[in-house]
Design a protein around this motif. Structure first.
Motif, short mmCIF file in Angstrom:
data_model
loop_
_atom_site.label_atom_id
_atom_site.label_comp_id
_atom_site.label_asym_id
_atom_site.label_seq_id
_atom_site.Cartn_x
_atom_site.Cartn_y
_atom_site.Cartn_z
N THR B 56 0.85 -1.19 0.00
CA THR B 56 0.00 0.00 0.00
C THR B 56 0.89 1.23 0.00
OG1 THR B 56 -0.01 0.08 2.39
CG2 THR B 56 -1.81 -1.12 1.35
N HIS B 57 0.26 2.35 -0.27
CA HIS B 57 1.00 3.60 -0.33
C HIS B 57 1.66 3.92 1.01
CE1 HIS B 57 1.71 6.53 -3.36
NE2 HIS B 57 1.62 7.50 -2.48
N GLU B 58 0.94 3.65 2.09
CA GLU B 58 1.48 3.97 3.43
C GLU B 58 2.67 3.08 3.77
OE1 GLU B 58 -2.32 2.81 3.59
OE2 GLU B 58 -2.03 4.47 2.21
N ASN B 59 2.61 1.84 3.29
CA ASN B 59 3.69 0.91 3.60
C ASN B 59 4.99 1.24 2.88
OD1 ASN B 59 2.35 -0.64 5.38
ND2 ASN B 59 2.12 -2.43 4.06
N ARG B 60 4.85 2.01 1.80
CA ARG B 60 6.00 2.26 0.93
C ARG B 60 7.18 2.89 1.66
NH1 ARG B 60 6.94 0.10 -4.02
NH2 ARG B 60 6.19 -1.36 -2.49
N ASP B 61 6.89 3.88 2.49
CA ASP B 61 7.97 4.55 3.22
C ASP B 61 8.66 3.59 4.17
OD1 ASP B 61 7.44 6.85 1.89
OD2 ASP B 61 6.24 7.75 3.50
N THR B 62 7.87 2.74 4.82
CA THR B 62 8.44 1.74 5.73
C THR B 62 9.38 0.82 4.96
OG1 THR B 62 6.31 1.79 6.83
CG2 THR B 62 7.82 0.05 7.48
N MET B 63 8.96 0.41 3.77
CA MET B 63 9.77 -0.50 2.96
C MET B 63 11.10 0.17 2.58
SD MET B 63 9.54 -3.59 1.95
CE MET B 63 10.00 -4.78 0.72
N VAL B 64 11.03 1.45 2.21
CA VAL B 64 12.25 2.17 1.85
C VAL B 64 13.22 2.19 3.03
CG1 VAL B 64 13.16 4.46 1.29
CG2 VAL B 64 11.19 3.56 0.03
N HIS B 65 12.71 2.41 4.22
CA HIS B 65 13.58 2.43 5.41
C HIS B 65 14.19 1.05 5.67
CE1 HIS B 65 12.70 6.51 6.21
NE2 HIS B 65 11.43 6.32 6.48
N THR B 66 13.37 0.02 5.47
CA THR B 66 13.87 -1.35 5.66
C THR B 66 14.99 -1.66 4.67
OG1 THR B 66 11.67 -2.04 6.39
CG2 THR B 66 13.19 -3.78 5.70
N VAL B 67 14.79 -1.25 3.42
CA VAL B 67 15.82 -1.48 2.40
C VAL B 67 17.10 -0.74 2.77
CG1 VAL B 67 16.43 -1.07 -0.03
CG2 VAL B 67 14.15 -1.92 0.55
N GLU B 68 16.95 0.49 3.21
CA GLU B 68 18.13 1.28 3.62
C GLU B 68 18.89 0.58 4.74
OE1 GLU B 68 16.61 5.13 4.64
OE2 GLU B 68 16.79 5.87 2.57
N ALA B 69 18.15 0.07 5.71
CA ALA B 69 18.79 -0.58 6.86
C ALA B 69 19.52 -1.85 6.43
CB ALA B 69 17.74 -0.90 7.92
N ILE B 70 18.90 -2.64 5.56
CA ILE B 70 19.55 -3.88 5.11
C ILE B 70 20.78 -3.55 4.27
CG2 ILE B 70 19.28 -5.93 3.65
CD1 ILE B 70 16.37 -6.07 4.56
N ALA B 71 20.63 -2.60 3.36
CA ALA B 71 21.73 -2.27 2.45
C ALA B 71 22.93 -1.69 3.19
CB ALA B 71 21.25 -1.30 1.37
N GLY B 72 22.71 -1.19 4.39
CA GLY B 72 23.80 -0.62 5.17
C GLY B 72 24.68 -1.67 5.82
N GLU B 73 24.21 -2.91 5.84
CA GLU B 73 25.04 -3.92 6.52
C GLU B 73 25.08 -5.29 5.85
OE1 GLU B 73 23.63 -5.24 10.36
OE2 GLU B 73 22.00 -3.80 10.23
N VAL B 74 24.30 -5.47 4.81
CA VAL B 74 24.33 -6.76 4.11
C VAL B 74 24.82 -6.51 2.68
CG1 VAL B 74 22.94 -8.67 3.25
CG2 VAL B 74 22.53 -7.77 5.54
N PHE B 75 26.00 -7.01 2.36
CA PHE B 75 26.64 -6.63 1.10
C PHE B 75 26.60 -7.75 0.08
CE2 PHE B 75 28.10 -3.81 4.41
CZ PHE B 75 27.76 -2.59 3.85
N ILE B 76 25.38 -8.18 -0.20
CA ILE B 76 25.10 -9.09 -1.32
C ILE B 76 23.90 -8.48 -2.06
CG2 ILE B 76 26.02 -11.17 -0.23
CD1 ILE B 76 23.21 -11.94 0.58
N PRO B 77 23.64 -8.92 -3.29
CA PRO B 77 22.56 -8.30 -4.05
C PRO B 77 21.19 -8.44 -3.37
CG PRO B 77 23.99 -9.55 -5.48
CD PRO B 77 24.39 -9.90 -4.09
N LEU B 78 20.42 -7.38 -3.49
CA LEU B 78 19.11 -7.30 -2.84
C LEU B 78 18.05 -6.95 -3.88
CD1 LEU B 78 17.47 -7.11 -0.15
CD2 LEU B 78 18.23 -4.72 0.01
N THR B 79 17.04 -7.82 -4.00
CA THR B 79 15.94 -7.58 -4.95
C THR B 79 14.68 -7.23 -4.17
OG1 THR B 79 16.84 -9.17 -6.51
CG2 THR B 79 14.53 -8.60 -6.78
N ILE B 80 13.99 -6.19 -4.61
CA ILE B 80 12.76 -5.76 -3.95
C ILE B 80 11.59 -5.87 -4.91
CG2 ILE B 80 11.58 -3.85 -2.76
CD1 ILE B 80 14.09 -4.87 -1.30
N GLY B 81 10.52 -6.51 -4.45
CA GLY B 81 9.32 -6.64 -5.28
C GLY B 81 8.08 -6.27 -4.52
#
Lengths: 217, 253
Positions: B56-81
């Protein structure tokens, strides 16, 4: 010596944040900037030329923003590292997009894997070359410190580098045929794979780059 | 030695929380996607896939923050769908640290979206997700809305079209097998893998480690995706890799 500051050159081609985040992760004390600004870049003591996407757009933006002049300045004075398309921009020429002239920092060309690529058993290989493949160390180099020979790194590319001077090829990978996966001369090094996406081995390689003085001091 | 086949654990995320009950021993908060991603990285996952199941639109911002947090410490490719419908959605996810986005129903509604996305961001970061159901002998069709809505589109023709539109990879889910633990639909996977020149990720139906091996050997998959067998610690990713390697498959171990 560890780098005090590193610039990831931002010429508008996609995701540079992964590289910046990985650099910050391996060296929390280092100032990591993502920038297209000449002065900001040249103030740093290490420079990374990253990039994703197609070569014509990359070279177009590099020229439009004057990044080619910044890079040719940087390679005179500090350690510089190219990653993926950033590596390919350092060759003379790429076959991609009907042929594009590149910066010519290394003598050689960038070629297409082709649609009929096969392994030794004759199995058809898909293009892009996507995933984890072994990289064999052909020459000693500070970038290889604490990295096992044959370690796997993460690749995503359809075009590969073929150096004219094979003495500059310090790492080799095979996909259908051998290609130059890591190239180096003087204070410049470049990798076809993405160290920022290659787990521990990739992080070690980035750390090695930040610890490297490029033989300049 | 050669290019390794990949194992991709998949997290279903709803409003910042992992759903479908992840049950890990030794994790402080099994619902935290960052902790789960870190765990999979340590176990040797080759990539991580994260699907926003409500999107949903409201969830989108949460997802962006989650992606940022993962990308800051997990250094393998990350796919988001999940919910990738516009170029702006892709840009936000890539800027947050994702390496690829997976486009599903938006591609069915408007195939040109895939073309535009590939031209703008590069084929390497555009995964087209195909949900297919068997509708007759050697015949599969695309379904949307979690397999509920038929489209009448032939799955193999669709895969070929998506490759020509600039997809860099195909995430192929058998809606017949998803959740069954009976193994991938290897006929479907083989047909699509042979029809395109881009990598194919097999998904849907994994219940045992042999199913992963079959996906590669019988289905011709370049990568295998699974969720529940890893979430519930029935098997670790290391065990999966050892099993596949013993079967003669090139793996990163």
């Amino acid at each position: 010596m560890t780098s005090r500051s590193v610039a990831v050159i931002d010429y508008g081609m996609g995701n540079l944040h992964s590289a910046a985040k990985a650099l910050q992760h391996v060296s929390p004390e280092t100032k990591v900037i993502v920038s297209a600004n000449k002065d900001e870049i040249l103030e740093c003591d290490h420079v990374i030329v990253p990039g994703v996407g197609a070569i014509r757009d990359c070279m177009g933006e590099i020229k439009r923003l004057g990044i080619d002049a910044v890079i040719s300045q940087a390679i005179k004075t500090k350690p510089v590292m190219g990653i993926c398309i950033g590596m390919q921009t350092m060759l003379n020429f790429s076959e991609e997009n009907d042929g594009v002239h590149c910066m010519g920092i290394f003598e050689g060309e960038v070629r297409y894997f082709g649609t009929d690529l096969r392994d030794e058993q004759g199995e058809h290989l898909k293009v892009p070359h996507m995933g984890w493949n072994n990289v064999y160390q052909r020459e000693d180099h500070p970038i290889w410190n604490n990295i096992a020979d044959g370690e796997r790194f993460y690749f995503v590319h359809s075009y590969y580098v073929e150096l004219a001077n094979q003495a500059q090829s310090i790492g080799s990978c095979t996909y259908g045929h051998p290609f130059d996966a890591v190239v180096a001369r003087d204070n410049i090094v470049a990798t076809q794979f993405h160290p920022e996406k290659s787990a521990d081995a990739g992080l070690q390689l980035l750390k090695n780059f930040l610890d490297w003085d490029g033989g300049l001091s | 030695m050669a290019l390794a086949k990949r194992i991709i654990p998949c997290l279903d995320v709803d409003n910042g929380r992992v759903v479908k009950g992840v049950n890990f021993v030794g994790i402080r908060d099994a619902g935290d996607p960052v902790e789960v991603a870190r765990r999979y990285n340590t176990e040797g996952a080759d990539e991580i896939c994260m699907l926003d199941i409500t999107a949903t639109h409201e969830n989108r911002d949460t997802m962006v923050h989650t992606v940022e947090a993962i990308a800051g410490e997990v250094f393998i490719p990350l796919t988001i769908g999940g919910g990738i419908r516009e170029l702006e959605d892709i840009r936000r996810m890539l800027n947050a640290g994702a390496d690829k986005v997976s486009i599903n129903s938006a591609a069915v509604f408007r195939p040109e979206f895939v073309k535009e996305a590939s031209q703008k961001f590069g084929a390497q970061c555009i995964v087209v997700a195909i949900d297919a159901k068997n509708v007759g002998p050697e015949k599969w069709e695309i379904f949307t809305h979690g397999g509920r809505k038929e489209t009448g589109i032939d799955a193999i023709e669709w895969a070929i079209k998506m490759e020509s539109f600039g997809a860099g990879e195909i995430l192929l889910t058998s809606m017949d097998r998803d959740g069954t633990k009976n193994g991938f639909d290897n006929d479907l996977t083989r047909r699509i893998s042979d029809a395109v020149n881009i990598p194919v990720i097999a998904s849907g139906g994994v219940g045992t480690l042999d199913h992963l091996t079959d996906g590669v050997k019988e289905g011709g998959a370049d990568a295998v995706l699974a969720a529940s067998i890893f979430h519930f610690q029935e098997y670790t990713i290391q065990e999966a890799k050892e099993t596949m390697r013993s079967a003669g498959i090139e793996m990163r171990v």
